[in-house]
Design a protein around this motif. Structure first.
Motif, mmCIF file in Angstrom:
data_model
loop_
_atom_site.group_PDB
_atom_site.id
_atom_site.type_symbol
_atom_site.label_atom_id
_atom_site.label_comp_id
_atom_site.label_asym_id
_atom_site.label_seq_id
_atom_site.Cartn_x
_atom_site.Cartn_y
_atom_site.Cartn_z
ATOM 1 N N ASP A 208 5.967 -11.673 -5.917
ATOM 2 C CA ASP A 208 5.405 -10.983 -7.080
ATOM 3 C C ASP A 208 5.522 -11.853 -8.332
ATOM 4 N N PRO A 213 -2.236 -10.925 -12.898
ATOM 5 C CA PRO A 213 -1.808 -9.870 -13.824
ATOM 6 C C PRO A 213 -0.571 -9.083 -13.386
ATOM 7 N N ASP A 214 -0.459 -8.745 -12.085
ATOM 8 C CA ASP A 214 0.737 -8.014 -11.664
ATOM 9 C C ASP A 214 1.685 -8.872 -10.826
ATOM 10 N N THR A 216 1.188 -10.337 -7.998
ATOM 11 C CA THR A 216 0.932 -10.404 -6.556
ATOM 12 C C THR A 216 -0.428 -11.056 -6.309
ATOM 13 N N SER A 258 -5.433 -6.889 -6.159
ATOM 14 C CA SER A 258 -4.122 -7.468 -5.870
ATOM 15 C C SER A 258 -3.476 -6.767 -4.685
ATOM 16 N N ARG A 260 -0.608 -5.475 -4.623
ATOM 17 C CA ARG A 260 -0.006 -4.227 -5.100
ATOM 18 C C ARG A 260 -1.058 -3.129 -5.274
ATOM 19 N N GLN A 261 -2.249 -3.480 -5.744
ATOM 20 C CA GLN A 261 -3.322 -2.493 -5.861
ATOM 21 C C GLN A 261 -3.685 -1.899 -4.507
ATOM 22 N N ASP A 264 -0.903 0.438 -3.415
ATOM 23 C CA ASP A 264 -0.944 1.669 -4.198
ATOM 24 C C ASP A 264 -2.125 2.551 -3.796
#
Length: 327
Positions: A208, A213-214, A216, A258, A260-261, A264
């Motif tokens: 990460d 942006p995040d 990942t 990403s 993470r997106q 989620d």
């Protein structure tokens, strides 16, 4: 006349086989069933064979002649980036050696059309917002190198004996066109997350701290059914009489998401807690890969129809239709 789909019992191959059967084509599948399953090929003929194994060329030649094969769609390859870094020689044996056997059999059997399963891994870590087919190919792992060498081999065969070919550089494939054809192997992000959730464990994110942006990795996620339709569009292109203007096509959406997106979104679709543990980076993972789909749109008339939520929802429904239903 028939189409030979090598690796047609696997995840992507089975979708292409079903679309070919739906439009009335005679289909022969060759697969070693290492990651595929016989019940995924429908009414297509299945020949169990390792195309990188001893005697594969001769077996393929015989099959092509007996079934009047006119085109080959080649999926069979090992595809784990980390494994390719750890076992490079084996990856060359499997991916390059297997393709060499197929091409030699095609030459001897006078089969002139091939669709090749290539990869965005051929690009490596390009420093551009959108990757076009003209972006320099500088793969950073043996898996990507084997795919780029495969494209070179096809071009050489075109010059030597008139092969008509297309190489589709896939970006990140996910989802399911039909619930029973979901991704059976926990080798890609979405099924890896679902596999961990099914075992009562938290998902894992590998790194990460990337310059995104995040933090990942960002990838272009393409629905497997959109990808399967791209194969049929490429086959129709090769079967025309016009000279082949372009051989290599990105297959993506032009949009990035990403890791993470994606995790989620899976939580939102499933209603499950997808809070992830962060692990160290994996070797050979570029921070960002997003396709420019302009060429495939202009030349083949293809466009992705599904977006991230569609992809994740179809993957979740396929998982829940399988033997490891969660909840």
């Amino acid at each position: 006349m028939s189409t030979l789909v090598i690796g047609g019992a696997g995840y992507i191959g089975a979708h292409v086989v079903r679309l070919l059967l739906e439009r009335g084509e005679d289909v022969v599948v060759v697969d070693d069933l290492s990651t595929g399953a016989a019940d995924r090929v429908g009414r297509a003929t299945l020949a169990e064979l390792d195309v990188a194994g001893p005697g594969a060329q001769e077996s393929l030649e015989k099959l092509m002649a007996e079934r009047g094969v006119t085109a080959v769609v080649h999926f069979a390859a090992k595809k784990q980036v980390g494994e390719s870094v750890a076992r490079p020689a084996w990856y060359y044996q499997q991916n390059v050696g297997g393709l060499a056997n197929v091409l030699a059999a095609m030459e001897n059997a006078d089969v002139k059309h091939m669709i090749f399963s290539s990869s965005a891994a051929t690009y490596g870590m390009p420093d551009v917002a959108l990757v076009t087919e003209d972006t320099d190919c500088r793969p950073i792992n043996p898996y990507g190198e084997t795919k780029l060498i495969g494209e070179w081999m096809l071009a050489d065969c075109e010059r030597a004996w008139g092969l008509r070919w297309s190489a589709l550089r896939y970006f990140n494939v996910a989802g399911a066109g039909w619930p029973e054809l979901g991704d059976p192997a926990a080798l890609n992000l979405v099924p890896m997350v679902l596999d961990r959730l099914a075992r009562g464990e938290r998902p894992k994110i590998f790194g990460d701290d990337y310059p995104t942006p995040d933090g990942t990795c960002i990838r272009d996620y393409i629905h497997v059914l959109d990808l399967a339709h791209a194969h049929l569009a490429a086959m129709d292109y090769l079967e025309g009489d016009a000279p082949i203007a372009h051989h290599v096509f990105n297959v993506g959406t032009g949009e990035g998401a990403s890791v993470r997106q994606v995790v989620d979104t899976l939580g939102e679709v499933s209603g499950l807690d997808t809070t992830a543990d962060v692990e160290p980076r994996r070797p050979g993972d570029p921070p960002q890969l997003i396709a420019s789909p302009d060429r495939i749109g202009k030349v083949l008339g293809w466009k992705a129809e599904h977006r991230l939520e569609d992809i994740v929802r179809s993957a979740w429904e396929a998982w829940q239709a399988g033997p490891r239903r969660i909840g």
